[in-house]
Design a protein around this motif. Structure first.
Motif, PDB file in Angstrom:
ATOM      1  N   ILE E  75       0.660  -1.211   0.101  1.00 37.18           N
ATOM      2  CA  ILE E  75       0.031   0.096   0.111  1.00 37.18           C
ATOM      3  C   ILE E  75       0.896   1.533  -0.142  1.00 37.18           C
ATOM      4  CG2 ILE E  75      -1.884   1.333   1.420  1.00 37.18           C
ATOM      5  CD1 ILE E  75      -2.820  -1.136   0.123  1.00 37.18           C
ATOM      6  N   VAL E  84      -5.333   0.793  -8.195  1.00 34.17           N
ATOM      7  CA  VAL E  84      -4.779  -0.331  -7.419  1.00 34.17           C
ATOM      8  C   VAL E  84      -5.683  -1.632  -7.857  1.00 34.17           C
ATOM      9  CG1 VAL E  84      -4.589  -1.597  -5.180  1.00 34.17           C
ATOM     10  CG2 VAL E  84      -3.700   0.841  -5.617  1.00 34.17           C
ATOM     11  N   VAL E  97      -9.503  -4.536   1.461  1.00 31.59           N
ATOM     12  CA  VAL E  97      -9.480  -3.052   1.627  1.00 31.59           C
ATOM     13  C   VAL E  97     -10.684  -2.686   2.576  1.00 31.59           C
ATOM     14  CG1 VAL E  97      -9.467  -0.973   0.685  1.00 31.59           C
ATOM     15  CG2 VAL E  97      -8.356  -2.756  -0.579  1.00 31.59           C
ATOM     16  N   PHE E 101      -6.712   1.639   4.843  1.00 30.85           N
ATOM     17  CA  PHE E 101      -5.814   1.197   3.579  1.00 30.85           C
ATOM     18  C   PHE E 101      -6.447   2.150   2.461  1.00 30.85           C
ATOM     19  CE2 PHE E 101      -4.188  -3.324   4.186  1.00 30.85           C
ATOM     20  CZ  PHE E 101      -3.381  -3.022   5.288  1.00 30.85           C
ATOM     21  N   ARG E 104      -5.228   5.954   2.985  1.00 32.04           N
ATOM     22  CA  ARG E 104      -3.730   5.974   2.685  1.00 32.04           C
ATOM     23  C   ARG E 104      -3.422   5.936   1.340  1.00 32.04           C
ATOM     24  NH1 ARG E 104       1.378   7.696   3.276  1.00 32.04           N
ATOM     25  NH2 ARG E 104       2.748   6.199   2.968  1.00 32.04           N
ATOM     26  N   LEU E 105      -4.366   5.161   0.555  1.00 31.18           N
ATOM     27  CA  LEU E 105      -4.208   5.385  -0.772  1.00 31.18           C
ATOM     28  C   LEU E 105      -4.543   6.601  -1.439  1.00 31.18           C
ATOM     29  CD1 LEU E 105      -5.318   1.558  -1.769  1.00 31.18           C
ATOM     30  CD2 LEU E 105      -2.935   2.629  -1.889  1.00 31.18           C
TER      31      LEU E 105
END
Lengths: 233, 233, 233, 233, 233, 233
Positions: E75, E84, E97, E101, E104-105
């Motif tokens: 990640i 992604v 997910v 997560f 953060r992405l």
């Protein structure tokens, strides 16, 4: 009469019996999934049902076999002459029966095992020799995917419903459930259907066309009925 | 030439033919589902198609066989030398063919039956001996899950599309459909591919590595072509 | 010791090993799908993994075999004594292995092939004789439905996860993955379990009931332990 | 009367109609799969059927639309007031209808589209506004997975069989097929069933238990019949 | 130019792009399974791939996140502007997910997440707001059914193959993969196709029949080309 | 305390609870299949189980509702505060619950219905307003595909096993079963996990990388524990 029926139904065979059950309005009497793994003979007997639900890690442990209603007690309770029918919810990787359970059932006089799931230890099961219809074989034990839930209850098996005591007939084409109250009518109809099909086969072998013959129109039926009456007179 | 092709294609085998069809851009010519149930030989012939739709209780009754376009008439109409290909929509529990229909087809000179569904009365079908590729066996008749819809039409069978007259090739690996207009090119390519694979097998048996050999790079191809030209000269 | 383990695990058999792995908390060590197609013996060896992804028409062409990391190079790289385990994503109609690849692997000393997909050219594979567990057979080559993605990686196969070097055990009941660090413990536990099951079989054959015996309660376990200590003393 | 029926059936709703059809022995009249994607109203009309088979690369090309019996001609032939029912063999990724075809159908007076497969260009279809029941949406065109095979034939759709001219009723719960010859009986029975269920709802709201009430025993039925006769008198 | 392409492809839309890819021989570029869960816009960007295999109890534990190549590191490594794409092997009950997560992405500038499996904590994911295409939602974390296997590799996702860096286009109809080397050609073809379809829509709205118009015969094509040249002159 | 737990668990949410159950070794506590159809709140209560088996034409008739153990009696017996959990064997086209049954359950104080099958009459169910998690909607009644088999038994639902009295928690992400004896431990662990995740979210929002943070290494855990102790002091 029950024993008589249990001799007559296998001689008729599941394809003809299935057609007869449809004539009586029963369209879901075939257990889609189980196929013959061990044994060569057609078997018939009353269902003794076992029921599994999906595994739960707090239930599906070796210790779960210890309670009075658990799987070993159910195996011990299977009556002679019965066919053990297992609702394994079609699980492809949790073997509900191995050689020890199978040998215990054989010694108790059980006629066969039918499961919509898998069995395990196929070489050992072959040595035991008890007839088995199942969807295949796998290594893991039942607790690898299933928890035992009870016995002697209505179950689903291969998309059919089985009530305890229903008659089970199993041959190379698969497994059928026959409600006991319909067994006599189905046997009579099936035996006549088989005589009719033999009579048709000869005509086909002689080059007859199918239209009008099979299924039969009224003329054909009248001819068969005359021949059949003469032969059985 | 058509008969010649029908002799050459089986000698090539379905794995090689499938590779050739992919080279011609045909990626959906394999009938996923039917497997060999009866018969040992590879067969090849033009498709004669039968089509079923799901059962409907007002259509899927024994009386539904009576109309002129029904299943018995279709069976009577199957031409000698053909392969009967059945679109049973993959139904796992409605046997579209039993021993009487199979024997009638055998006597008419049909070469084989291919179905993405099941057949019934496996012992009876073995006695008839007509070659059969299907997804398995079940007890119920077609009216237990299907209604006959017509014949001589484009169908789906095992996720492939079959047009009447398409060439069918079936062996132990399964069943392929070959469009007739590609058959000659596929046969020539397949025969050469098989000579190449025999040539490769000897090299592999002698310890050759696969990289560069199979699939072949240009050097390998040149070597093979020289050897092949010498041998067939 | 590794070789010793590779001899001991097959003698125990996958059903018992599967039970032992569950006792160690591993509930997903059975590869659901692959079944024995060729070979009669139980095999055991470290996994050499191959990985496929779905086909893409710009990748799944014969020319795609040409790059250094392609399938032929992977086959050439398979180490002696290994078992080739193929992640074919369960594809039912793309044969990842044919007779040439199988013969190359056999000559390199590979013990067996395991795939959650299909193989092709079953007659040719039988001639090669390398042991194979797969979900069936089909005519098309891998490029008919799959693209090769790499080797020596963690893969999924039959809903189990395989890391390179994991021990694979395969017999008639199916295929298991055993983490190497657990192999010794599983072997010791499995050998004792098999002695126990033989001991139980004799009691069942003598008419004992299952409740309390199998699974064993404390009394039964004490009796077995005494007998087992006496026999192995 | 046909138009009258087409007004009465939607007012009854598919749940009640489905119960009525079962009372007439029709257990496979629900199209499992299609769900409402576009439109808010319940629709009813005679089926106009389209049939697809799996794609074949030599048939599923843009040029395949050119022949007189191809899909565009079928769309042009759809009669006003009909419901277009598509046998897409449940394909999840081949959109048989996009906005241009849908708008042409809307302008011709077609009432709705029903498919066991997917449609494509959902934003465009919403703009067109024609009512649609399908299993979802996907980007690729029909030739990405299907070949057009014909129209005006018996088809399967969502595991039900549809004959051209059958009545289709579709609402939020899904899609039913009603044989025209049963429509009047089903409508009469359904209207009474709905009056009965309203009568039951009031009792339930007042705290009545279900046993004896729903389904009704003889006492309950007599009470309802008296109330119903009084109200409709 | 790459950025230009990433602006042009979304404006064309996945249905038209899919048709164009088929014209270039790519029949498996649609990711069957993922559907739009969060976000309203069409997105386009290069694929950053994550790969999962089935869970194994000795690998799928919270501690398994600790190694340098584990999921958190993947990640952290996702590049800005990428999409992604997750190979979750279609698992229906292991959410790869969650909101942490995803956030953060989002903060790293990732444009969207695409998975053939499920996501978890849908309310939390909505708050994050990052665009997501997946097959649904479920409560359990990835270790409930999957083990992380690596990133930046070729993967399968929704029965399509994705190589790292492939262009992904996702809108309401679903998700497509476009090989970068084809993107320019597909964009040019798609833009013309969309102009053609607008031109056709007007004719259909004016009552034109489809035969000859859509798909277009030569006359129609000539007319369109003349109009198109005039408009774009 | 039971009521207290029934308030605490919904506040934690099913994603966090699922992670906690895995930490306690329960990997199959999620009901894969049922999704939220009606209702906005998270619910929690003890399971009241209903069990169906496949339909059999001699059992699945309206008259089958008449016996004392039939479905209406089961509905009447559902206790206030419970959640009705239905084992419908995942049947996609047999609605086990309609508006009358739902309203009776609502009036009895039942909190929600959970089924791995479908419900029918969605507009009517919305009017009733009782919370429902199911796999979808369909028109036919239960007798169209299922027979009622009993209540208050262990069942399977969505591949999980439910024992009567197990705690059910259902929210937008789906449905979990929590064994009552684990509820307190799971609640304590879940509440701490949620505090930790909020703490992590702030760090992520501030640009922290995931490696070492989530999942937490020892340093991170110590930092969180200090902050957590300070806040809750």
């Amino acid at each position: 009469m029950a024993n008589d029926i249990q001799a007559r139904l296998p001689a008729i065979g599941t394809p003809t019996l299935s057609s007869q059950l449809i004539k009586h309005g029963l369209r879901q009497s075939y257990l889609s999934g189980p196929r013959r793994l061990i044994g060569e003979k057609t078997v018939c007997g009353p269902a003794f049902t076992l029921r599994f639900v999906p595994a739960r890690d707090d239930k599906a442990v070796p210790a779960s076999y210890g309670w009075p209603g658990a799987l070993p007690a159910a195996i011990d309770a299977a009556p002679p002459g019965s066919i053990v029918v297992i609702d394994a919810r079609g699980h492809p990787a949790a073997g509900t029966v191995g050689d020890i359970f199978a040998d215990r059932l054989r010694l108790k006089g059980v006629k066969a095992i039918v499961s919509d799931g898998v069995v395990r230890d196929l070489p050992g099961l072959r040595q035991v020799g008890l007839a088995i219809w199942a969807s295949g074989t796998a290594s893991p034990p039942s607790i690898g995917g299933l928890s035992f839930a009870g016995w002697g209850e209505p179950i689903g098996c291969g998309d059919a419903a089985i009530w305890p005591g229903d008659l089970i007939v199993a041959d190379e084409d698969g497994v059928l459930v026959v409600p006991p109250e319909l067994a006599e009518a189905v046997a009579i109809g099936g035996e006549k259907q088989n005589r009719f099909e033999l009579w048709v086969q000869k005509r086909v072998a002689a080059g007859a066309q199918l239209v009008g013959l099979y299924p039969a129109n009224e003329t054909t039926l009248a001819e068969f009925d005359a021949d059949d009456a003469a032969r059985t007179a």
